[in-house]
Design a protein around this motif. Structure first.
Motif, PDB file in Angstrom:
ATOM      1  N   ALA A  78     -44.490  85.926 -12.873  1.00 58.85           N
ATOM      2  CA  ALA A  78     -43.655  84.857 -12.314  1.00 58.85           C
ATOM      3  C   ALA A  78     -42.639  85.384 -11.318  1.00 58.85           C
ATOM      4  CB  ALA A  78     -42.960  84.092 -13.440  1.00 58.85           C
ATOM      5  N   LEU A  79     -43.012  86.369 -10.500  1.00 60.13           N
ATOM      6  CA  LEU A  79     -42.086  86.879  -9.499  1.00 60.13           C
ATOM      7  C   LEU A  79     -41.988  85.914  -8.324  1.00 60.13           C
ATOM      8  CD1 LEU A  79     -42.518  89.509 -11.169  1.00 60.13           C
ATOM      9  CD2 LEU A  79     -42.257  90.752  -9.012  1.00 60.13           C
ATOM     10  N   THR A  80     -40.794  85.845  -7.755  1.00 60.91           N
ATOM     11  CA  THR A  80     -40.597  85.116  -6.506  1.00 60.91           C
ATOM     12  C   THR A  80     -40.941  86.034  -5.334  1.00 60.91           C
ATOM     13  OG1 THR A  80     -38.311  85.844  -6.254  1.00 60.91           O
ATOM     14  CG2 THR A  80     -38.701  83.836  -7.567  1.00 60.91           C
ATOM     15  N   THR A  81     -41.018  85.448  -4.151  1.00 60.02           N
ATOM     16  CA  THR A  81     -41.236  86.257  -2.949  1.00 60.02           C
ATOM     17  C   THR A  81     -40.089  87.242  -2.763  1.00 60.02           C
ATOM     18  OG1 THR A  81     -42.456  84.429  -1.935  1.00 60.02           O
ATOM     19  CG2 THR A  81     -41.678  86.175  -0.468  1.00 60.02           C
ATOM     20  N   ALA A  82     -38.869  86.798  -3.050  1.00 61.39           N
ATOM     21  CA  ALA A  82     -37.710  87.694  -2.942  1.00 61.39           C
ATOM     22  C   ALA A  82     -37.803  88.830  -3.950  1.00 61.39           C
ATOM     23  CB  ALA A  82     -36.420  86.904  -3.146  1.00 61.39           C
ATOM     24  N   GLY A  83     -38.273  88.540  -5.153  1.00 63.22           N
ATOM     25  CA  GLY A  83     -38.420  89.588  -6.154  1.00 63.22           C
ATOM     26  C   GLY A  83     -39.481  90.603  -5.777  1.00 63.22           C
ATOM     27  N   CYS A  84     -40.572  90.130  -5.208  1.00 60.75           N
ATOM     28  CA  CYS A  84     -41.628  91.029  -4.743  1.00 60.75           C
ATOM     29  C   CYS A  84     -41.112  91.914  -3.608  1.00 60.75           C
ATOM     30  CB  CYS A  84     -42.834  90.208  -4.290  1.00 60.75           C
ATOM     31  SG  CYS A  84     -44.306  91.172  -3.934  1.00 60.75           S
ATOM     32  N   LYS A  85     -40.309  91.336  -2.733  1.00 60.61           N
ATOM     33  CA  LYS A  85     -39.724  92.117  -1.637  1.00 60.61           C
ATOM     34  C   LYS A  85     -38.780  93.185  -2.189  1.00 60.61           C
ATOM     35  CE  LYS A  85     -37.105  91.610   2.673  1.00 60.61           C
ATOM     36  NZ  LYS A  85     -36.445  90.646   3.598  1.00 60.61           N
ATOM     37  N   GLU A  86     -38.000  92.841  -3.191  1.00 60.53           N
ATOM     38  CA  GLU A  86     -37.088  93.819  -3.781  1.00 60.53           C
ATOM     39  C   GLU A  86     -37.871  94.942  -4.463  1.00 60.53           C
ATOM     40  OE1 GLU A  86     -33.607  95.734  -4.581  1.00 60.53           O
ATOM     41  OE2 GLU A  86     -34.014  94.071  -3.206  1.00 60.53           O
ATOM     42  N   ARG A  87     -38.982  94.610  -5.091  1.00 64.28           N
ATOM     43  CA  ARG A  87     -39.866  95.636  -5.657  1.00 64.28           C
ATOM     44  C   ARG A  87     -40.243  96.662  -4.585  1.00 64.28           C
ATOM     45  NH1 ARG A  87     -46.186  94.350  -6.108  1.00 64.28           N
ATOM     46  NH2 ARG A  87     -45.795  94.532  -3.856  1.00 64.28           N
ATOM     47  N   ASP A  88     -40.669  96.163  -3.416  1.00 66.87           N
ATOM     48  CA  ASP A  88     -41.084  97.059  -2.339  1.00 66.87           C
ATOM     49  C   ASP A  88     -39.907  97.877  -1.814  1.00 66.87           C
ATOM     50  OD1 ASP A  88     -43.526  95.889  -2.694  1.00 66.87           O
ATOM     51  OD2 ASP A  88     -43.529  94.772  -0.816  1.00 66.87           O
ATOM     52  N   ARG A  89     -38.734  97.243  -1.743  1.00 68.09           N
ATOM     53  CA  ARG A  89     -37.549  97.961  -1.283  1.00 68.09           C
ATOM     54  C   ARG A  89     -37.245  99.147  -2.206  1.00 68.09           C
ATOM     55  NH1 ARG A  89     -33.558  96.314   1.918  1.00 68.09           N
ATOM     56  NH2 ARG A  89     -34.064  94.098   1.626  1.00 68.09           N
ATOM     57  N   ILE A  90     -37.343  98.918  -3.493  1.00 72.63           N
ATOM     58  CA  ILE A  90     -37.069  99.994  -4.456  1.00 72.63           C
ATOM     59  C   ILE A  90     -37.994 101.180  -4.200  1.00 72.63           C
ATOM     60  CG2 ILE A  90     -37.273 100.619  -6.903  1.00 72.63           C
ATOM     61  CD1 ILE A  90     -36.308  97.712  -7.515  1.00 72.63           C
ATOM     62  N   VAL A  91     -39.283 100.914  -4.029  1.00 75.10           N
ATOM     63  CA  VAL A  91     -40.258 101.993  -3.828  1.00 75.10           C
ATOM     64  C   VAL A  91     -39.990 102.720  -2.518  1.00 75.10           C
ATOM     65  CG1 VAL A  91     -42.696 102.555  -3.568  1.00 75.10           C
ATOM     66  CG2 VAL A  91     -41.997 100.786  -5.208  1.00 75.10           C
ATOM     67  N   LEU A  92     -39.829 101.983  -1.434  1.00 71.91           N
ATOM     68  CA  LEU A  92     -39.670 102.592  -0.112  1.00 71.91           C
ATOM     69  C   LEU A  92     -38.372 103.378  -0.014  1.00 71.91           C
ATOM     70  CD1 LEU A  92     -40.934  99.585   2.028  1.00 71.91           C
ATOM     71  CD2 LEU A  92     -42.147 101.734   1.670  1.00 71.91           C
ATOM     72  N   GLU A  93     -37.274 102.801  -0.484  1.00 72.60           N
ATOM     73  CA  GLU A  93     -35.989 103.504  -0.387  1.00 72.60           C
ATOM     74  C   GLU A  93     -35.962 104.746  -1.261  1.00 72.60           C
ATOM     75  OE1 GLU A  93     -32.894 100.657  -1.175  1.00 72.60           O
ATOM     76  OE2 GLU A  93     -32.873  99.957   0.912  1.00 72.60           O
ATOM     77  N   LEU A  94     -36.613 104.685  -2.418  1.00 69.84           N
ATOM     78  CA  LEU A  94     -36.654 105.856  -3.295  1.00 69.84           C
ATOM     79  C   LEU A  94     -37.433 106.996  -2.641  1.00 69.84           C
ATOM     80  CD1 LEU A  94     -35.628 106.650  -6.102  1.00 69.84           C
ATOM     81  CD2 LEU A  94     -37.807 105.866  -7.036  1.00 69.84           C
ATOM     82  N   CYS A  95     -38.545 106.671  -1.998  1.00 68.38           N
ATOM     83  CA  CYS A  95     -39.318 107.713  -1.311  1.00 68.38           C
ATOM     84  C   CYS A  95     -38.522 108.315  -0.158  1.00 68.38           C
ATOM     85  CB  CYS A  95     -40.642 107.140  -0.815  1.00 68.38           C
ATOM     86  SG  CYS A  95     -41.844 106.856  -2.133  1.00 68.38           S
ATOM     87  N   LEU A  96     -37.852 107.473   0.612  1.00 61.73           N
ATOM     88  CA  LEU A  96     -37.050 107.986   1.715  1.00 61.73           C
ATOM     89  C   LEU A  96     -35.933 108.877   1.199  1.00 61.73           C
ATOM     90  CD1 LEU A  96     -36.384 108.024   4.744  1.00 61.73           C
ATOM     91  CD2 LEU A  96     -34.937 106.020   4.355  1.00 61.73           C
ATOM     92  N   ARG A  97     -35.277 108.454   0.136  1.00 63.04           N
ATOM     93  CA  ARG A  97     -34.170 109.224  -0.420  1.00 63.04           C
ATOM     94  C   ARG A  97     -34.626 110.596  -0.928  1.00 63.04           C
ATOM     95  NH1 ARG A  97     -32.185 105.253  -2.953  1.00 63.04           N
ATOM     96  NH2 ARG A  97     -32.878 105.626  -5.089  1.00 63.04           N
ATOM     97  N   HIS A  98     -35.820 110.649  -1.446  1.00 65.48           N
ATOM     98  CA  HIS A  98     -36.365 111.921  -1.945  1.00 65.48           C
ATOM     99  C   HIS A  98     -37.104 112.702  -0.863  1.00 65.48           C
ATOM    100  CE1 HIS A  98     -35.802 111.770  -6.420  1.00 65.48           C
ATOM    101  NE2 HIS A  98     -35.510 110.514  -6.124  1.00 65.48           N
ATOM    102  N   GLY A  99     -37.226 112.130   0.325  1.00 69.04           N
ATOM    103  CA  GLY A  99     -37.937 112.813   1.398  1.00 69.04           C
ATOM    104  C   GLY A  99     -39.423 112.944   1.140  1.00 69.04           C
ATOM    105  N   VAL A 100     -40.017 111.952   0.474  1.00 69.86           N
ATOM    106  CA  VAL A 100     -41.431 111.995   0.100  1.00 69.86           C
ATOM    107  C   VAL A 100     -42.211 111.022   0.978  1.00 69.86           C
ATOM    108  CG1 VAL A 100     -43.110 111.631  -1.749  1.00 69.86           C
ATOM    109  CG2 VAL A 100     -40.870 112.624  -2.271  1.00 69.86           C
ATOM    110  N   PRO A 101     -43.194 111.493   1.740  1.00 73.10           N
ATOM    111  CA  PRO A 101     -44.013 110.587   2.558  1.00 73.10           C
ATOM    112  C   PRO A 101     -44.785 109.601   1.687  1.00 73.10           C
ATOM    113  CG  PRO A 101     -44.380 112.879   3.178  1.00 73.10           C
ATOM    114  CD  PRO A 101     -43.593 112.896   1.902  1.00 73.10           C
TER     115      PRO A 101
END
Length: 300
Positions: free
Chosen positions: A245-268
């Motif tokens: 039952a995720l909203t579009t905003a919740g799905c977007k936040e999911r992606d933000r978590i993954v992308l920002e975490l990879c950038l912060r760790h310097g992982v492609p």
């Protein structure tokens, strides 16, 4: 520059009964271009993945039957698609898209494939609209070429990445993480390195809390030098097959978590599209488009 694998073949060679959910392969690049998130320079047309690369993951007997269109009726039914040469050619090009995107991610930090996420393909068979496994082939390519030493596969499609789990069950250099509906397909689950089973009807706050509980810890524990992200949007409440039952905003936040975490760790990172079966095609395209918008905002 954000590099995105796409080919006109992605949207073609699909049986008529499967055309509606697959319209996203045509509409998503059009939307991203129309709104100015990307330009034509961001897209690249991948080459078909060579046979020797396919055989680094998939069994010779299975690949021989697939490429010569000799799968049994039972094997064909499990894939969900009527078998054709065009369908096989399409799949092989999608595989090339994820492997080539891996090299672009090493150069730019992130890359995408407007297809892929074919996580129900095993070493010796296809299932659930998946004939070959692009994230597994991408991970194997990086390991074989010495371009990565430890790969983390983050599978956030609503369905467990059962094929990926089976492929890497004995490969310590690849850590498989799948967060999926516990009562959804596949009903016989494989064992990932970490499986997080979700209850039907889970909403944004609880889902995101679980992701925040597990993914940062995995980044610290696994210490990957590359991430493949299966970013299916069948987690949406509007999805016909998802049961979450995720909203579009919740799905977007999911992606933000993954992308920002990879950038912060310097992982492609390479993101592949995965599933999405909402009744309105606009809901599918918007949720997928958010992944690309975030990649541009966060990395560039």
């Amino acid at each position: 520059m954000l590099k995105i694998a796409w080919s006109e073949e992605y949207a073609h060679h699909l049986p008529e009964g499967h055309r509606f959910p697959m319209l996203k392969y045509e509409l998503l690049p059009e939307q991203l271009l129309y709104e100015g998130t990307v330009t034509h320079a961001n897209f690249f047309r991948p080459s078909p993945l060579p046979e020797d690369r396919i055989l680094r993951v998939h069994d010779q007997d299975y690949w021989q039957k697939l490429k010569t269109l000799q799968l049994s009726p039972s094997e064909i039914r499990k894939t969900g698609f009527p078998l054709s040469q065009g369908l096989v050619d399409r799949e092989v090009r999608i595989m090339g898209g994820t492997v080539e995107a891996a090299d672009f991610a090493l150069e730019f930090g992130v890359a995408m494939n407007i297809a892929g996420g074919t996580h129900h393909s095993f070493t010796d068979r296809g299932e659930g609209f998946c004939l070959l496994n692009d994230n597994a082939l991408g991970a194997r390519y990086l390991l074989d070429e010495g371009k990565a030493q430890k790969v983390l596969i983050v599978d956030l499609d609503v369905h467990q990445g059962n094929g990926t789990a089976q492929i890497f069950a004995q490969e310590p250099r690849v850590f498989t993480f799948s967060m999926h509906g516990g009562k959804n397909y596949p009903f016989h689950k494989e064992t990932s390195d970490l499986d997080v089973e979700l209850p039907d009807g889970i909403e944004d706050a609880a889902y995101l809390a679980l992701l925040q509980q597990h993914l940062p810890r995995l980044m610290d524990h696994v210490e990957p030098d590359f991430v493949f992200f299966q970013s299916g949007v069948d987690v949406l409440a509007t999805d016909k097959l998802g049961k979450l039952a995720l909203t579009t905003a919740g799905c977007k936040e999911r992606d933000r978590i993954v992308l920002e975490l990879c950038l912060r760790h310097g992982v492609p990172l390479v993101a592949s599209m995965g599933g999405g079966y909402s009744t309105r095609i606009a809901d599918i395209v918007e949720a997928h488009a958010n992944t690309y918008r975030l990649a541009q905002q966060i990395f560039f």
